[in-house]
Design an enzyme around this catalytic site. Structure first.
Site, mmCIF file in Angstrom:
data_model
loop_
_atom_site.group_PDB
_atom_site.id
_atom_site.type_symbol
_atom_site.label_atom_id
_atom_site.label_comp_id
_atom_site.label_asym_id
_atom_site.label_seq_id
_atom_site.Cartn_x
_atom_site.Cartn_y
_atom_site.Cartn_z
ATOM 1 N N SER A 140 0.866 -1.183 0.000
ATOM 2 C CA SER A 140 0.000 0.000 0.000
ATOM 3 C C SER A 140 0.894 1.222 0.000
ATOM 4 O O SER A 140 2.103 1.127 0.273
ATOM 5 C CB SER A 140 -0.884 -0.004 1.262
ATOM 6 O OG SER A 140 -1.527 1.231 1.455
ATOM 7 N N TYR A 153 -2.345 -1.283 10.191
ATOM 8 C CA TYR A 153 -2.262 -1.404 8.733
ATOM 9 C C TYR A 153 -0.875 -1.024 8.249
ATOM 10 O O TYR A 153 -0.296 -1.701 7.384
ATOM 11 C CB TYR A 153 -3.334 -0.502 8.114
ATOM 12 C CG TYR A 153 -3.600 -0.747 6.648
ATOM 13 C CD1 TYR A 153 -4.262 -1.898 6.227
ATOM 14 C CD2 TYR A 153 -3.230 0.183 5.686
ATOM 15 C CE1 TYR A 153 -4.531 -2.114 4.877
ATOM 16 C CE2 TYR A 153 -3.489 -0.023 4.346
ATOM 17 C CZ TYR A 153 -4.142 -1.172 3.943
ATOM 18 O OH TYR A 153 -4.401 -1.382 2.606
#
Length: 271
Positions: A140, A153
């Site tokens: 990401s 995350y």
């Protein structure tokens, strides 16, 4: 891997979003597909979207290590060879370090990090044996920069990046016939925000609406960019103009990017 025709491609998290986009793009390129997800209904929709391509679907929870290894064996038995593995399945969590529960932190790490690790390790021997293999791990932009309320995350996606970059070097040093790519998507218009877990103090509705506003890239466009990067054997694949901007900011400023993120977060995340 200059040509995908008749290559066997494995895609996790293919029941929606980027995973579905990847399945349809790969099908159009002539791939034979082994797609998986925890959502059986979503998988059926993806199979239908792939038209007349050869597709076999599997219900799979990537947080289950033993299930992943069994899945790898089954795919190898079903198709005879494995050429491409895309570890795409992922979840999200918005919570501060203080507010986050251990269970939620573990949930994110089990899927977003360990799912990638086990998915890579389970299939790697088959990819090497193919003589023309490729591993694609989805990180990401949060694997490039840290963001408030995204510590779990961030931890998973930074870990995916480190794991993938180390693996790439191992394959090159050992002269193995496997290329390795790490993907860093920016905001993609998927359901990941809608299905994300939230800390007890979070305004989930507002945060999800905020994400929808800044998500710049469709899953279909993201898939096209990723497949193009695979065909070019790119080691790092940035998806979306926001991903390119964040990568440039990080390269230009180093750790000095953080005040900019703090300013953005005060306006958009602490609501």
């Amino acid at each position: 891997m200059k040509d995908l025709k008749n290559k066997v491609a494995v895609v996790t998290g293919a029941g929606s979003g980027i995973g579905r986009g990847l399945a349809t793009v790969l099908a159009a390129k002539g791939c034979r597909l082994a797609i998986s997800d925890v959502n059986e209904a979503g998988l059926a929709e993806t199979v239908a979207a792939c038209g007349g391509a050869e597709v076999k679907s599997y219900v799979l929870d990537v947080s289950d290590r033993d299930a992943i290894y069994a899945h790898a064996e089954q795919v190898r038995a079903d198709f005879g060879v494995v050429n491409l593995v895309i570890n795409n399945a992922g979840v999200a969590l918005s919570a501060t370090v203080c507010d986050m529960s251990d269970d939620d932190f573990k949930w994110v790490m089990d899927i977003d990090f360990w799912g990638v690790v086990h998915g890579t390790r389970a299939f790697l021997p088959y990819l090497i044996a193919s003589g023309d293999g490729h591993v694609v791990n989805i990180s990401s932009v949060f694997g490039l920069i840290g963001v408030p309320k995204q510590s779990a995350y961030n931890a998973a996606k930074f870990a995916v990046r480190g794991f993938t970059e180390s693996l790439r070097q191992e394959m090159k040093v050992e002269n193995q016939p496997v290329h390795i790519s790490c993907v860093h998507p920016g905001g993609i218009r998927t359901n990941i925000a809608n299905s994300a877990r939230m800390g007890t103090s979070e305004n989930g509705v507002a945060l999800r609406k905020g994400f929808d506003k800044i998500a710049m890239t469709t899953p279909e466009k993201a898939a096209e960019i990723i497949v193009k990067g695979i065909l070019k054997n790119e080691s790092r694949i940035l998806v979306g103009p926001d991903a390119w901007g964040i990568d440039f900011m990080n390269r230009l400023l180093g750790s000095a990017y953080q005040p900019l993120v703090e300013r953005f977060s005060r306006k958009n995340l602490y609501i």
